[in-house]
Design an enzyme around this catalytic site. Structure first.
Site, PDB file in Angstrom:
ATOM      1  N   SER A 172     -18.797  14.395  18.640  1.00 36.32           N
ATOM      2  CA  SER A 172     -19.572  13.434  17.865  1.00 36.32           C
ATOM      3  C   SER A 172     -19.674  13.883  16.408  1.00 36.32           C
ATOM      4  CB  SER A 172     -20.948  13.250  18.509  1.00 36.32           C
ATOM      5  OG  SER A 172     -21.658  12.202  17.918  1.00 36.32           O
ATOM      6  N   ASP A 237     -18.449   3.439  24.499  1.00 39.46           N
ATOM      7  CA  ASP A 237     -19.318   4.220  23.609  1.00 39.46           C
ATOM      8  C   ASP A 237     -20.157   3.274  22.760  1.00 39.46           C
ATOM      9  OD1 ASP A 237     -20.365   5.896  21.524  1.00 39.46           O
ATOM     10  OD2 ASP A 237     -18.780   7.337  21.953  1.00 39.46           O
ATOM     11  N   HIS A 266     -21.503   7.210  25.142  1.00 42.04           N
ATOM     12  CA  HIS A 266     -21.431   8.296  24.164  1.00 42.04           C
ATOM     13  C   HIS A 266     -21.854   9.637  24.742  1.00 42.04           C
ATOM     14  CE1 HIS A 266     -21.065   9.804  20.101  1.00 42.04           C
ATOM     15  NE2 HIS A 266     -22.258  10.367  20.179  1.00 42.04           N
TER      16      HIS A 266
END
Length: 294
Positions: A172, A237, A266
Site C-alpha cells: 500500500s 480493492d 485492500h
C-alpha cells in the site's frame, strides 16, 4: 493505506488552490496508530529491548519474541527511527525489506512477520516510518525515503546482506519508499502489494497525467526499476483501485507472474491461499531460475 473521506469543500481546497504535495500526503496517507510497543536501552545504550503492548496482539511465545531484534538509527532527515530484524529461520538466501501499510506499526506487524518469514524461510527486516511507533519526527513523503534508505543501509552493513539476497516488499503506502529505493538500487526482486500510481490518481481516478501538485508518484519511477517485479492486488480493492496494480505491472520493465486475487479487497489479500503459494513460488522457483541458482 487508509484514507479519510473528503467533503466537497475539502476536496476543492485540497486540489484547486492549488495544494502542495505535502498537503495531499497528509490528507490521504498518514494515519499513525497509537504505538503498540516500546523500546528500552540496555548496556548503556549499546542494545535495545522490545516491549509489546496488548495493542500488538502478539500471537506467539517468548521464544519467538526473542528472535526479534530492534534498534534505532538516525536518518538523513535527522530522525531516529526504529528498525526491526525478525530472524525467522537459520541461514537463508533471502531477506525481505518490508515497508508496511498505513495505520499499523512494527508491534502490530510482528506476528505477521514471524508467520510469513517462517513459512517462506526468509528473514524479515522492517522499520517504522518517521512519526510511527517509537520513530521520531513527522510522517512525510521525503521522510519515508530517508527512512527506507537507513533501513537498507543497516541491512547491508549490520546484517551483511548483498543486494542479490534482498527482496523489497512494499504494501500500500509502503509501495512508495519501496519504488523509490528500487529505482536507485538493483536487488533480487521487488514485490508491490496493492501499490498506488500516485496520490492524485487515488483521489481522482480519472487523472491521466502527473501534475506538479501530485505526491507519491510511483508510476513515474517504475520504468527505472531494473529488478524483477511482482505485483499483488485484490480485484475488489476499495482503497486503491485494481487499475493501479494493472498499470504499474504494465509499466514495469522486468516482471514475473503477478498475483491478481479475485474478490479480495485492500486488507484481506493475505487471507487467500494463493497469496502464500505465489510468494513461495517466487522465492523457491522464480528467483533461483532468474539468478541461475541450481
Amino acid at each position: 493505506m487508509a484514507m479519510n473521506a473528503l467533503t466537497c469543500g475539502e476536496f476543492c481546497c485540497l486540489f484547486c488552490c492549488p495544494p502542495c504535495p505535502a498537503s495531499i500526503a497528509k490528507k490521504l496517507a498518514f494515519l499513525p496508530p497509537e504505538p503498540s510497543y516500546t523500546v528500552s536501552t540496555e548496556d548503556n545504550g549499546a542494545s535495545y529491548s522490545l516491549h509489546l503492548t496488548d495493542r500488538a496482539e502478539f500471537q506467539y511465545s517468548q521464544k519467538e519474541l526473542d528472535c526479534i531484534e530492534v534498534f534505532k538509527a538516525r536518518t538523513k532527515g535527522g530522525n531516529k527511527i526504529c528498525v526491526m530484524f525478525v530472524r525467522c529461520t537459520g541461514p537463508s538466501r533471502y531477506t525481505l525489506l518490508f515497508s508496511h501499510g498505513n495505520a499499523v506499526d512494527l508491534g502490530q506487524m510482528s506476528s505477521f512477520f514471524i508467520g510469513l518469514g517462517t513459512r517462506l524461510k526468509v528473514n524479515i527486516c522492517s522499520y517504522d516510518y518517521s512519526g510511527y511507533g517509537v520513530s521520531e519526527g513527522k510522517p512525510s513523503e521525503r521522510n519515508m525515503y530517508h527512512d527506507i534508505d537507513i533501513a537498507y543501509y543497516i541491512l547491508r552493513t549490520r546484517y551483511n546482506q548483498n543486494p542479490e539476497n534482498v527482496i523489497l516488499y512494499g504494501q500500500s503506502i509502503g509501495s512508495v519508499p519501496t519504488v523509490d529505493l528500487a529505482s536507485r538500487y538493483e536487488v533480487a526482486a521487488v514485490i508491490l502489494h496493492a501499490p498506488l500510481m500516485s496520490g492524485l490518481r487515488v483521489a481522482c481516478p480519472d487523472t491521466q497525467r502527473t501534475y506538479c501538485c501530485d505526491s507519491f508518484v510511483n508510476i513515474d519511477k517504475i520504468s527505472k526499476i531494473k529488478s524483477p517485479m511482482m505485483v499483488i492486488h485484490g480485484t475488489d480493492d476499495e482503497v486503491i483501485d485494481f487499475s493501479h496494480g494493472l498499470e504499474i505491472y504494465d509499466k514495469a520493465p522486468v516482471t514475473v507472474e503477478p498475483l491478481w486475487v479475485e474478490g479480495a479487497g485492500h486488507n484481506d489479500v493475505e487471507l487467500y491461499g494463493a497469496y502464500l503459494e505465489r510468494l513461495k513460488k517466487l522465492i523457491d522457483t522464480d528467483l533461483p531460475k532468474l539468478q541461475g541458482i541450481k
